[in-house]
Scaffold this motif. Structure first.
Motif, PDB file in Angstrom:
ATOM      1  N   ARG A   1     -10.643  -0.063  -3.638  1.00 53.30           N
ATOM      2  CA  ARG A   1     -11.445   0.523  -2.561  1.00 53.30           C
ATOM      3  C   ARG A   1     -10.829   1.781  -1.937  1.00 53.30           C
ATOM      4  NH1 ARG A   1     -12.297  -5.146  -1.299  1.00 53.30           N
ATOM      5  NH2 ARG A   1     -10.682  -5.077   0.311  1.00 53.30           N
ATOM      6  N   GLY A   2      -9.554   2.021  -2.142  1.00 53.16           N
ATOM      7  CA  GLY A   2      -8.992   3.204  -1.505  1.00 53.16           C
ATOM      8  C   GLY A   2      -7.522   3.409  -1.806  1.00 53.16           C
ATOM      9  N   PRO A   3      -6.980   4.570  -1.420  1.00 50.84           N
ATOM     10  CA  PRO A   3      -5.600   4.926  -1.762  1.00 50.84           C
ATOM     11  C   PRO A   3      -4.544   4.223  -0.903  1.00 50.84           C
ATOM     12  CG  PRO A   3      -6.584   6.664  -0.449  1.00 50.84           C
ATOM     13  CD  PRO A   3      -7.675   5.658  -0.713  1.00 50.84           C
ATOM     14  N   VAL A   4      -4.982   3.551   0.176  1.00 55.71           N
ATOM     15  CA  VAL A   4      -4.042   2.829   1.036  1.00 55.71           C
ATOM     16  C   VAL A   4      -4.487   1.373   1.103  1.00 55.71           C
ATOM     17  CG1 VAL A   4      -3.031   2.612   3.331  1.00 55.71           C
ATOM     18  CG2 VAL A   4      -3.559   4.881   2.406  1.00 55.71           C
TER      19      VAL A   4
ATOM     20  N   SER B   1      -4.331   6.417 -10.081  1.00 58.11           N
ATOM     21  CA  SER B   1      -4.100   7.197  -8.860  1.00 58.11           C
ATOM     22  C   SER B   1      -3.049   6.511  -7.994  1.00 58.11           C
ATOM     23  CB  SER B   1      -5.401   7.337  -8.059  1.00 58.11           C
ATOM     24  OG  SER B   1      -6.408   7.958  -8.846  1.00 58.11           O
ATOM     25  N   PRO B   2      -2.282   7.308  -7.221  1.00 54.80           N
ATOM     26  CA  PRO B   2      -1.245   6.715  -6.364  1.00 54.80           C
ATOM     27  C   PRO B   2      -1.862   5.803  -5.298  1.00 54.80           C
ATOM     28  CG  PRO B   2      -0.920   9.090  -6.618  1.00 54.80           C
ATOM     29  CD  PRO B   2      -2.271   8.777  -7.181  1.00 54.80           C
ATOM     30  N   ILE B   3      -1.175   4.709  -5.016  1.00 53.88           N
ATOM     31  CA  ILE B   3      -1.612   3.749  -4.012  1.00 53.88           C
ATOM     32  C   ILE B   3      -0.454   3.503  -3.045  1.00 53.88           C
ATOM     33  CG2 ILE B   3      -2.395   1.391  -3.563  1.00 53.88           C
ATOM     34  CD1 ILE B   3      -4.522   2.990  -4.947  1.00 53.88           C
ATOM     35  N   ASP B   4      -0.757   3.616  -1.743  1.00 57.70           N
ATOM     36  CA  ASP B   4       0.233   3.344  -0.713  1.00 57.70           C
ATOM     37  C   ASP B   4       0.077   1.897  -0.253  1.00 57.70           C
ATOM     38  OD1 ASP B   4       2.131   3.510   1.294  1.00 57.70           O
ATOM     39  OD2 ASP B   4       0.776   4.455   2.731  1.00 57.70           O
ATOM     40  N   VAL B   5       1.134   1.091  -0.422  1.00 54.58           N
ATOM     41  CA  VAL B   5       1.089  -0.325  -0.068  1.00 54.58           C
ATOM     42  C   VAL B   5       1.769  -0.530   1.283  1.00 54.58           C
ATOM     43  CG1 VAL B   5       1.724  -2.665  -0.745  1.00 54.58           C
ATOM     44  CG2 VAL B   5       1.152  -0.962  -2.508  1.00 54.58           C
ATOM     45  N   GLN B   6       1.027  -1.132   2.220  1.00 57.75           N
ATOM     46  CA  GLN B   6       1.557  -1.431   3.549  1.00 57.75           C
ATOM     47  C   GLN B   6       1.389  -2.923   3.840  1.00 57.75           C
ATOM     48  OE1 GLN B   6      -0.569   1.096   6.300  1.00 57.75           O
ATOM     49  NE2 GLN B   6       0.105   2.997   5.319  1.00 57.75           N
ATOM     50  N   PHE B   7       2.234  -3.450   4.744  1.00 62.03           N
ATOM     51  CA  PHE B   7       2.177  -4.857   5.118  1.00 62.03           C
ATOM     52  C   PHE B   7       2.010  -4.975   6.628  1.00 62.03           C
ATOM     53  CE2 PHE B   7       4.305  -4.758   1.054  1.00 62.03           C
ATOM     54  CZ  PHE B   7       3.796  -5.853   0.390  1.00 62.03           C
TER      55      PHE B   7
END
Length: 311
Positions: free
Chosen positions: A194-197, A257-263
């Motif tokens: 669904r999105g890059p983040v 594509s790059p994905i930024d993973v946050q918790f």
């Protein structure tokens, strides 16, 4: 002891054949030359006290047992969601405990010579005090789902002690693979789609012991073929601890594509912080995990990105 690679199990009655693990178990057993008979679907009959069709299900099950005289019954049906077990504990109780008791009664009455294997869950352990966790560690489930799996195990163990049935239990840790549409591997891919983040629950340092579903199916064969079948339990896992942050990194690096993973730092109810299994017991039966996590993740991403996934 090694797996009897040239000896199929004979006729196997499989409950939950249309489920995630059931699909993989059926595929593996058929490839090994086993005749697999699908049990009737039980979901409607065991959806809680208002479930319908229980008598019909039991009648069809009894007929199948009498007609096919299976050498083995693999019980892979039942509720399989920690969040849903909190939302509707009655449904989870019927889907895991009542169904298991009914199945044990049916096998005892109509196919007492058959081996009975229960597909259980590492959720029965809750949060182990030490890792890796072995089968003799105390059980302290954190959710209705884990508690109901523990009760189902007790039913199967008691069937061996009190009724003379040949039974065993496999406690599956974090299984994944093509066809999985829930839990953390699927959740990460859905959010990345669904999105890059993407924002995940927890801190990222929580860990699991991941095992590919094809390896679960091979472990099922190992236990039924070589296990004592005296009500004992076997951990089914890779034996390796992997943090959720590491898992997420393996998944997103397979994407274009790059994905930024946050918790978010929040740990949901019923969620243990760390899991790693001692798999010495199932290894003694000849089982060895065959799919490394890195390869399994690549396979899962390819499956997920196929056109059929979002139909």
């Amino acid at each position: 002891m090694s797996l009897a690679e040239d000896q199929p199990l004979g006729t196997t009655l499989l409950t939950g054949a249309s489920g995630f693990l059931g699909t993989w178990i059926e595929k593996h057993l058929r490839e090994r030359g086993t005749t697999v008979v699908r049990a009737p679907k039980a979901s409607a009959a065991y959806s809680g006290s208002n479930g319908t069709g229980r008598a019909q299900f039991l009648g069809e099950l009894a007929s199948l047992l009498k007609e096919t005289r299976p050498t083995c019954v693999v019980h892979a049906a039942g509720s399989a969601s920690v969040p849903k077990s909190f939302a509707d504990p009655e449904c989870d109780f019927f889907g895991n405990v009542v169904l298991s008791q009914d199945l044990v009664n049916a096998v005892a009455d109509d196919a007492p010579e058959a081996k009975l294997l229960l597909i259980s869950s590492a959720a029965v352990y809750g949060q182990p005090e030490t890792l890796p966790v072995g089968e003799l560690c105390s059980l302290s489930p954190l959710s209705p789902y884990g508690l109901n799996k523990q009760l189902a195990e007790t039913i199967v163990q008691n069937a061996a002690r009190a009724r003379g049935l040949r039974t065993a239990i496999v406690r599956v840790f974090s299984a994944y693979g093509d066809g999985l549409r829930k839990q953390v591997v699927w959740d990460i891919m859905e959010k990345a789609h669904r999105g890059p983040v993407i924002r995940l629950q927890g801190t990222g340092s929580e860990s699991r012991d991941f095992i590919h579903a094809s390896d679960v199916a091979r472990a099922v064969e190992a236990v039924v073929t070589n296990g004592q079948m005296q009500g004992e339990a076997y951990n089914v896992a890779s034996g390796e601890e992997t943090t959720i942050a590491t898992l997420a990194g393996l998944l997103v690096r397979e994407l274009p594509s790059p994905i930024d993973v946050q918790f978010d730092g929040k740990i949901p109810s019923g969620t243990p912080c760390r899991w790693q299994a001692d798999i010495g017991l199932v290894r003694s039966l000849g089982f060895r995990p065959a799919v490394p996590l890195e390869e399994g993740v690549k396979q899962f991403v390819r499956w997920y990105r196929s056109a059929a996934v979002h139909v």
